[in-house]
Design a protein around this motif. Structure first.
Motif, short mmCIF file in Angstrom:
data_model
loop_
_atom_site.label_atom_id
_atom_site.label_comp_id
_atom_site.label_asym_id
_atom_site.label_seq_id
_atom_site.Cartn_x
_atom_site.Cartn_y
_atom_site.Cartn_z
N ALA A 176 -4.22 -86.45 49.31
CA ALA A 176 -4.78 -85.27 50.05
C ALA A 176 -4.03 -84.97 51.02
O ALA A 176 -4.17 -83.93 51.61
N ALA A 212 -6.13 -81.31 52.09
CA ALA A 212 -6.30 -81.04 50.70
C ALA A 212 -5.35 -80.22 50.10
O ALA A 212 -4.74 -79.47 50.71
N PRO A 239 -10.94 -78.25 45.72
CA PRO A 239 -11.23 -78.63 46.81
C PRO A 239 -11.70 -77.13 47.82
O PRO A 239 -11.47 -76.28 47.54
N THR A 254 -10.08 -83.32 43.59
CA THR A 254 -9.53 -82.24 43.86
C THR A 254 -9.45 -81.57 42.40
O THR A 254 -9.00 -80.37 42.01
#
Length: 457
Positions: free
Chosen positions: A39, A103, A173, A28
Motif C-alpha cells: 500500500a 493505497a 480502496p 485493494t
C-alpha cells in the motif's frame, strides 16, 4: 493508526495501509493494471516505501530489497504541482503532512498518498481543511497531485484524520476523512487524477449513542470476518456533563453501518489518541488496541476492545501494573503514547509494541523506552513481554534526560527477511532498528537508521 500529532511531545505518526503477518490485511482488489504490491510502494518496484509525517511537510524514503534505502524526498505545499499555499513557509502554522494514508487509489500499479492539512484556507474559508492525493509513478511521488472535493467551510478542519481501506468490500480502496467537528466522510473508489471519486457518505453518531463525538483518530482494519474493512472513530465524547474518551465502530459493507460506542476513559480523555487493529488472540476477529495515556495520573494504559461477529465485544486494560510487565507504573510515564502491532516471534499471534516516552530509566528522567507485549489465545498479556531502553544491552546510545525514546514505534519487516522488526524513535528524525528473531525482538546487530518510526501503520 492510528495518530499522535507533530509538536505534541514532538511526535508525528500516521495510521493507514495494508497490514500483514499477524495483522489483518486491507485488500485493494484487482484491476486492469495489477495493484501495487504494498500500500506504500509509490514507484511500483515491489518494495515498501516510507512516507514520514511532519508538520508543513512530509518526507518519503524509498525502499529496497533489504529495507529503507538512501533515496529520500521532502514535500511541502511549495513543491511543484501541490495545490494550496504553505502557511508560515511550511512552519508551525501549516498542518500539511500531519496525517498520511497510503493505497493504490487509482489502481494503476503505483501506490498513492493521501496528505491531510486540517489548517488549509480554502475559497477564503479559514481552516476549512483539505486532503491532497499525491499520485505514484515509476519515479515515485512527484508533481501530480489532486485535491479531494469537499465544500469549504470555515473551521471545518477537514482532514483532521484520514485512513484508507476497502470499506464497502468491492475490491477498490476507499478513503475515510474526519473533520474537526463531528463527521467522518467515506470516499468510495475509484479515484482519478482528474479529481473524481466514487460516492461519498457522511457518518456521525446519533444523539441516542452520545451527545457529541469530536473525532480525534481513525483506525481501519478487519474486525469482522467479511470482505470489507471496518473503521473505528476515536474521539472526545460528552455525556452526563462529563468528557469521555470513546471508540465508535463503523462496520464496513455495501452500506456502512453504525455500531457500538465503547467508553475508553470515563473522565479524562486522551485528546490525541493512537490505535491499531490486530488479531491478538488469533480467533479471526480484529481487536482494537487504543491508548489511554491520562489513565492513573498519566502513568498510562492501553485498552483492548475485542472483536466479534458483528464488531466490538468486551474490553480489557493493560498497564505497567499488569503482571509480567517489566517497569512500574508511575505518574506521567505515558505508557501507550505510541502503538504498533505485528507478530514478532512467528507464533501467529499479533504482538503490541507500546511506547513509554516519559519513563525514568535508572536515575535518568524522561529517558523513555518500549514494551513489547505478547499476543496469546487470551489476548495480550505481560507474560514473556520485552522491555527496551537506551540502557538495554546492545541498544545504541545511552539514556539521556528528556530524550523520550519510544515517542514513535513501528513493527515492520525493515530488513527484508520476513520478520517483524522494531523501529524506535525519540525526538529526532532517526530510529533504532531492533531485528526480530525466533524468540522475539533482539538487540543483536541493532543499528541506527535515518528513518523516523512515523510512517503509516
Amino acid at each position: 493508526m492510528f495518530t499522535r500529532r507533530n509538536l505534541r511531545l514532538a511526535l508525528a505518526t500516521a495510521t493507514a495501509v495494508s497490514l500483514t503477518g499477524g495483522l489483518l490485511t486491507l485488500t485493494t482488489g484487482t484491476a486492469t493494471a495489477a495493484p501495487a504490491k504494498y500500500a506504500a510502494d509509490f514507484n511500483g518496484d515491489g518494495h515498501r516505501d516510507y512516507a514520514v509525517a511532519g508538520y508543513g511537510s512530509f518526507t518519503v524514503t524509498y525502499g529496497t530489497a533489504t529495507g529503507p534505502g538512501t533515496t529520500t524526498k521532502r514535500f511541502t505545499q511549495n513543491s511543484a504541482g501541490i495545490p494550496g499555499t504553505a502557511g508560515d513557509a511550511g512552519g508551525f502554522s501549516d498542518g500539511f503532512g500531519e496525517d498520511l494514508a497510503a493505497a493504490d487509489l487509482n489502481r494503476d500499479g503505483y501506490a498513492d498518498l493521501a496528505v491531510a492539512d486540517r489548517t488549509e484556507k480554502v475559497s477564503g474559508k479559514v481552516s476549512s481543511g483539505a486532503v491532497t492525493i499525491m499520485w505514484g509513478s515509476a519515479t515515485g511521488l512527484g508533481s501530480k497531485a489532486t485535491r479531494l472535493p469537499v465544500q469549504a467551510k470555515s473551521h471545518l478542519g477537514f482532514g483532521n484524520e484520514i485512513e484508507t481501506g476497502d470499506f464497502n468490500g468491492d475490491g477498490k480502496p476507499d478513503l475515510a476523512v474526519a473533520d474537526g467537528i463531528d463527521t467522518v466522510y467515506v470516499y468510495r473508489g475509484g479515484f482519478s487524477q482528474s479529481g473524481t471519486t466514487g460516492a461519498v457518505t457522511k457518518h456521525k453518531p446519533s444523539p441516542s449513542v452520545t451527545d457529541t463525538l469530536e473525532p480525534t483518530g481513525l483506525v481501519a482494519g478487519k474486525v469482522t470476518k467479511d470482505a470489507a474493512t471496518d473503521l473505528y472513530v476515536l474521539g472526545q465524547g460528552y455525556r452526563n456533563e462529563k468528557m469521555t474518551q470513546d471508540a465508535w465502530f463503523l462496520r464496513g459493507g455495501s452500506t456502512i453501518k453504525p455500531g457500538k460506542l465503547t467508553k475508553i476513559n470515563n473522565s479524562s480523555p486522551d485528546y490525541d489518541p493512537t490505535g491499531v487493529i490486530a488479531d491478538f488472540n488469533k480467533d479471526g476477529y480484529g481487536d482494537l488496541a487504543v491508548s489511554d495515556v491520562p489513565y492513573n495520573k498519566s502513568a498510562g494504559s492501553v485498552v483492548v476492545v475485542r472483536g466479534g461477529t458483528s464488531g466490538p465485544t468486551t474490553t480489557y486494560r493493560l498497564s505497567q501494573s499488569t503482571s509480567g510487565v517489566a517497569t512500574a507504573a508511575t505518574k506521567g510515564d505515558g505508557f501507550g503514547y505510541a502503538l504498533s502491532a505485528g507478530d514478532t516471534n512467528g507464533d501467529g499471534y499479533a504482538d503490541l509494541a507500546v511506547g513509554v516516552p516519559e519513563e525514568k530509566v535508572g536515575s535518568v528522567a524522561v529517558a523513555g523506552g518500549v514494551h513489547v507485549l505478547r499476543g496469546s489465545r487470551n489476548g495480550l498479556t505481560g507474560t514473556g513481554s520485552q522491555w527496551f531502553s537506551r540502557a538495554t544491552a546492545g541498544v545504541p546510545g545511552s539514556p539521556t534526560e528528556y530524550n523520550m525514546f519510544g515517542q514513535a514505534v513501528r513493527l515492520r519487516d525493515l530488513d527484508g527477511d520476513g520478520d517483524k522488526d522494531l523501529l524506535i524513535s525519540d525526538g529526532s528524525d532517526t530510529g533504532v532498528l531492533l531485528r526480530a528473531g525466533k524468540t522475539g525482538i533482539t538487540t543483536a546487530s541493532a543499528r541506527e537508521l535515518e528513518l523516523r518510526a512515523a510512517f503509516p501503520q
